[in-house]
Design a protein around this motif. Structure first.
Motif, PDB file in Angstrom:
ATOM      1  N   UNK A 493       0.829  -1.203   0.000  1.00  0.00           N
ATOM      2  CA  UNK A 493       0.000   0.000   0.000  1.00  0.00           C
ATOM      3  C   UNK A 493       0.862   1.251   0.000  1.00  0.00           C
ATOM      4  N   UNK A 494       0.246   2.370  -0.343  1.00  0.00           N
ATOM      5  CA  UNK A 494       0.994   3.631  -0.403  1.00  0.00           C
ATOM      6  C   UNK A 494       1.536   4.009   0.960  1.00  0.00           C
ATOM      7  N   UNK A 495       0.753   3.798   2.000  1.00  0.00           N
ATOM      8  CA  UNK A 495       1.214   4.169   3.340  1.00  0.00           C
ATOM      9  C   UNK A 495       2.388   3.296   3.771  1.00  0.00           C
ATOM     10  N   UNK A 496       2.323   1.980   3.443  1.00  0.00           N
ATOM     11  CA  UNK A 496       3.432   1.091   3.809  1.00  0.00           C
ATOM     12  C   UNK A 496       4.683   1.442   3.024  1.00  0.00           C
ATOM     13  N   UNK A 497       4.515   1.776   1.749  1.00  0.00           N
ATOM     14  CA  UNK A 497       5.672   2.155   0.927  1.00  0.00           C
ATOM     15  C   UNK A 497       6.277   3.460   1.418  1.00  0.00           C
ATOM     16  N   UNK A 500       8.700   3.250   4.144  1.00  0.00           N
ATOM     17  CA  UNK A 500      10.013   2.726   3.784  1.00  0.00           C
ATOM     18  C   UNK A 500      10.831   3.740   2.986  1.00  0.00           C
ATOM     19  N   UNK A 501      10.132   4.395   2.033  1.00  0.00           N
ATOM     20  CA  UNK A 501      10.819   5.345   1.145  1.00  0.00           C
ATOM     21  C   UNK A 501       9.899   6.546   0.942  1.00  0.00           C
ATOM     22  N   UNK A 502      10.409   7.724   0.931  1.00  0.00           N
ATOM     23  CA  UNK A 502       9.586   8.898   0.667  1.00  0.00           C
ATOM     24  C   UNK A 502       9.062   8.845  -0.768  1.00  0.00           C
ATOM     25  N   UNK A 503       7.740   8.942  -0.919  1.00  0.00           N
ATOM     26  CA  UNK A 503       7.146   8.799  -2.243  1.00  0.00           C
ATOM     27  C   UNK A 503       7.355  10.027  -3.128  1.00  0.00           C
ATOM     28  N   UNK A 504       7.394  11.171  -2.538  1.00  0.00           N
ATOM     29  CA  UNK A 504       7.540  12.377  -3.335  1.00  0.00           C
ATOM     30  C   UNK A 504       6.185  12.944  -3.727  1.00  0.00           C
ATOM     31  N   UNK A 505       6.177  14.245  -4.029  1.00  0.00           N
ATOM     32  CA  UNK A 505       4.917  14.955  -4.291  1.00  0.00           C
ATOM     33  C   UNK A 505       4.208  14.417  -5.525  1.00  0.00           C
ATOM     34  N   UNK A 506       4.963  14.161  -6.601  1.00  0.00           N
ATOM     35  CA  UNK A 506       4.332  13.686  -7.837  1.00  0.00           C
ATOM     36  C   UNK A 506       3.664  12.330  -7.631  1.00  0.00           C
ATOM     37  N   UNK A 507       4.373  11.447  -6.972  1.00  0.00           N
ATOM     38  CA  UNK A 507       3.830  10.107  -6.733  1.00  0.00           C
ATOM     39  C   UNK A 507       2.602  10.181  -5.830  1.00  0.00           C
ATOM     40  N   UNK A 508       2.674  10.978  -4.772  1.00  0.00           N
ATOM     41  CA  UNK A 508       1.539  11.112  -3.856  1.00  0.00           C
ATOM     42  C   UNK A 508       0.323  11.691  -4.578  1.00  0.00           C
ATOM     43  N   UNK A 525       8.351  -0.795  -4.964  1.00  0.00           N
ATOM     44  CA  UNK A 525       9.656  -0.239  -4.618  1.00  0.00           C
ATOM     45  C   UNK A 525      10.743  -1.169  -5.134  1.00  0.00           C
ATOM     46  N   UNK A 526      11.760  -0.614  -5.724  1.00  0.00           N
ATOM     47  CA  UNK A 526      12.939  -1.366  -6.160  1.00  0.00           C
ATOM     48  C   UNK A 526      14.153  -0.741  -5.486  1.00  0.00           C
ATOM     49  N   UNK A 527      14.717  -1.490  -4.541  1.00  0.00           N
ATOM     50  CA  UNK A 527      15.796  -0.909  -3.748  1.00  0.00           C
ATOM     51  C   UNK A 527      15.221   0.176  -2.853  1.00  0.00           C
ATOM     52  N   UNK A 528      15.800   1.373  -2.958  1.00  0.00           N
ATOM     53  CA  UNK A 528      15.310   2.481  -2.131  1.00  0.00           C
ATOM     54  C   UNK A 528      14.605   3.547  -2.960  1.00  0.00           C
ATOM     55  N   UNK A 529      14.007   3.124  -4.097  1.00  0.00           N
ATOM     56  CA  UNK A 529      13.315   4.084  -4.968  1.00  0.00           C
ATOM     57  C   UNK A 529      11.962   3.521  -5.396  1.00  0.00           C
ATOM     58  N   UNK A 530      11.076   4.442  -5.725  1.00  0.00           N
ATOM     59  CA  UNK A 530       9.766   4.046  -6.242  1.00  0.00           C
ATOM     60  C   UNK A 530       9.919   3.663  -7.710  1.00  0.00           C
TER      61      UNK A 530
END
Length: 721
Positions: A493-497, A500-508, A525-530
């Motif tokens: 889910x978005x909250x769980x992701x 782990x990693x900041x989603x960023x304004x565009x993704x949110x 998530x792949x590694x530490x990125x969306x």
């Protein structure tokens, strides 16, 4: 009830509700009988009696004089309190009309009548005797049935009125006309029987969809066994072109199955291991191994037949009104006919012969057969036509109400929607959409929850590669994690992701937009990125919008009531162009239905039959959606077996066509009687036109009702446009 048993019998010769009433009255008067139910639709009778009583001899002694045959259906009585009995669907094939008792009598009377005319032409002195003999050929069997009916508790039967009229005509010298009237009566009875047989054949024809034998895997080989003896759990082989002999699940093989004989779908359905199949459907292009899941008596076709026959025996409101009317109508006709025959000669010195003749004609005009059969014939034909198209209506009352509904309240999940989420949007963020789909499918391989199945189905449809992932495991309450090519992956889910990693304004922003549309969003998530987003939603059925539009065109207001969240409810409702309410509990749906009813609306509730049970029960008509499932067959007043939203509108159209036919039938029955009543009193018409008023009306209303057997939604829509 524990010391009573039920035994079922086939009763031959029943053509209408009047026949069933005579049978019911006669059997209920027997000392050995505690209760009796008679089904005209199936030609069956269920008798409740003490277990130590052998009924067949006394039943035959009671019913044979009335002109009905009786034979056992069950090999043995069923012990214990059985609230309702099943129906035999195989039954002996109906004999051709010319080999039936009524057919032989009618032909004999017709030949005798033709002979009498020939004798009268060439030997006038023997004319009276010849017509008297011809009259006797037809009247003696009728008179015997009249006497038997009177002794069995039905004194005002059609046979009684016919006998009185014929004997009276002979006494006033109208022997030739009396013989013609009796012959016309026999012809009318014969036509009624043929029409009733056609109505029964419409349902029995469903039984012909089942093969007689099935190929069962047994002891390493294949053996042919009777289809009715298939046991649950048996594995059968279905070759290309074979009909499937039982409801079951495919255990091996992939191929198309033609379900049109059962569901009416013109496009074959693709089947693979794990998919359900219906008895009566046809394997078209590949051999399938199918594990039987339902015994022969419980398969989809058998249960539809049983429910339709039970529905045909449930009287509609109009039918109950007419039945009550007929109870006093016939004695009243006899009284009026007597007054017409006696009053003018006694009061005004009119000619006895002329007024007795008119009184006898009134007896024939007043026979209630056409009126009594006008509604049940139409109901039976409509129920049969609907069942063959997957529209199962459980009785005349529900069928009548369907044509009067003003509002249709739909559940969302599994009713307006397919009941399973689909991937609607793929968003690549640093990866391509195809890569996002492949990586997500790799994590979800082997999972069975709905969202996982949606992702895997989209990967299969797009032919995206699904590489093997390592160290895959669920993260409780968050999602699923694993490794692919040495890279750590997480799907959740978005909250769980975001934890782990900041989603960023565009993704949110994209996640928020999807959620406003009622979609569930999984973040990869792949590694530490969306890496990407996958949006899923339970989408409307392909025909949902068209089905709702058809209801609106019929003057019905559709509304969606769902327990799903407000965003999803609003998005689906807007997409379909209707009003929707979300976040509802079962009791909330029931309350809304009752509020509509309090405003004078007639409400149909359409749902899956489980979480909608309170609202289904509260509605004027409860309609269960399903694909031939237990829930769809057992819940509510009606069932749309194919799961098509458009079929709700088709069900309403069938009801309105039936109501129109009933009104036409009542108009034909009463109109002909009223017209001939006037012409008879004026001396314009006599006995044989009088019998045409009854027999002719009966044949006309039956034939008009039988038109509903050919009803189909497309033709009905074309006719109305």
């Amino acid at each position: 009830m524990s010391n009573l048993v039920e035994t079922r019998y086939r009763v031959t010769g029943m053509d209408c509700g009047s026949c069933a009433a005579k049978v019911r009255t006669a059997v209920s008067r027997l000392r050995e009988v505690e209760g009796v139910e008679v089904s005209v639709a199936s030609g069956a009778m269920t008798v409740t009696h003490p277990p130590d009583k052998t009924l067949l001899p006394v039943l035959r002694a009671s019913l044979t004089p009335l002109g009905y045959g009786v034979a056992p259906l069950d090999p043995a009585p069923t012990t214990g309190p059985v609230p309702s009995a099943g129906h035999d669907h195989a039954g002996p094939a109906d004999a051709p009309w010319w080999r039936t008792r009524k057919g032989v009598t009618t032909l004999a009377c017709g030949l005798a009548l033709a002979g009498a005319y020939a004798i009268g032409t060439h030997i006038p002195a023997l004319e009276s005797v010849a017509f008297l003999a011809a009259l006797a050929v037809g009247l003696v069997p009728i008179a015997r049935r009249a006497v038997a009916a009177a002794r069995a508790g039905t004194p005002f039967s059609i046979e009684t009125l016919m006998t009185i009229a014929a004997v009276g005509a002979v006494l006033i010298g109208a022997t030739a006309e009396a013989a013609m009237v009796v012959f016309l009566f026999l012809v009318g009875e014969l036509l009624e029987g043929v029409a009733a047989g056609r109505a029964r054949a419409g349902i029995r024809g469903l039984s012909a969809l089942l093969p007689k034998e099935a190929l069962v895997e047994r002891d390493g080989g294949i053996a042919a066994v009777p289809a009715e003896r298939l046991e649950v759990g048996a594995v059968i082989l279905v070759r290309p072109g074979d009909r499937i002999a039982a409801d079951g699940v495919v255990v091996e093989g992939v191929g198309d199955v033609d379900e049109a004989p059962v569901t009416g779908e013109s496009v074959p359905a693709s089947k693979q291991p794990g998919d359900a199949v219906f008895a009566g459907s046809i394997a078209t292009d590949a051999a399938l191994r199918v594990r039987v899941t339902k015994a022969a008596a419980d398969n989809t076709i058998a249960r539809v037949i049983r429910l339709v026959e039970e529905a045909q025996d449930a009287k509609a409101p109009t039918e109950r009104i007419i039945d009550r009317f007929a109870r006093w109508y016939t004695p009243a006709v006899v009284a009026v006919a007597a007054v017409v025959a006696v009053a003018p000669p006694v009061v005004a010195g009119a000619a006895w012969d002329a007024w007795i003749y008119k009184g006898l004609a009134l007896l024939l005009i007043g026979c209630p057969c056409a009126l009594v059969i006008s509604t049940p014939a139409a109901i039976a034909a409509a129920l049969s036509a609907g069942a063959r198209r997957g529209l199962l209506v459980k009785g005349g009352a529900a069928l009548e109400t369907l044509g009067k509904i003003t509002d249709a309240a739909f559940d969302k999940t599994g009713t307006l929607t397919e009941g399973k989420p689909r991937v609607t949007d793929l968003v690549g963020l640093g990866r391509s959409e195809r890569q996002v789909l492949s990586m997500a499918a790799a994590l979800e391989t082997g999972a069975s929850h709905p969202l996982a199945r949606a992702i895997l189905a989209r990967a299969a449809a797009d032919r995206a590669p699904v590489p093997p992932a390592a160290d895959v495991g669920a993260v409780p309450g968050q999602g699923i994690a694993g490794r692919l090519g040495g890279e750590a992956l997480f799907l959740g889910s978005a909250s769980a992701a975001d934890a782990r990693v900041s989603l960023g304004a565009e993704c949110e922003a994209r996640v928020a937009a999807f959620e406003r549309d009622g979609k569930t969003v999984a973040v990869l998530l792949a590694g530490d990125a969306v890496a990407g987003l996958i949006a899923m939603r339970d989408e409307p059925r392909p025909d949902a919008a068209a089905g709702l539009a058809a209801l609106k065109a019929a003057g019905i207001v559709p509304v969606m009531l769902t327990g799903d969240n407000l965003h999803t409810a609003a998005a689906i409702a807007q997409n379909l162009g209707i009003v929707g309410q979300g976040g509802l509990l079962p009791q909330d749906k029931q309350r809304i239905v009752r509020d509509l009813q309090a405003r004078g609306r007639v409400v149909a509730k359409v749902g899956d039959g489980i979480n909608d049970a309170p609202a289904l029960a509260a509605a004027d008509v409860g309609i269960a959606m399903g694909g031939g499932t237990d829930v769809a067959l057992e819940t509510g007043d009606a069932a749309v077996l194919h799961g098509r939203v458009a079929d709700v509108a088709h069900m309403v159209a069938l009801s309105r066509a039936t109501l129109a036919t009933i009104r036409q039938n009542i108009g034909i029955a009463l109109g002909l009687k009223a017209g001939f009543l006037v012409t008879t009193l004026l001396g314009i018409t006599g006995l044989w036109p009088a019998i045409l008023a009854d027999t002719g009306a009966t044949v006309l209303v039956t034939a008009n009702a039988m038109r509903l057997l050919r009803w189909n939604p497309k033709a009905d829509r074309a006719r109305r446009s």
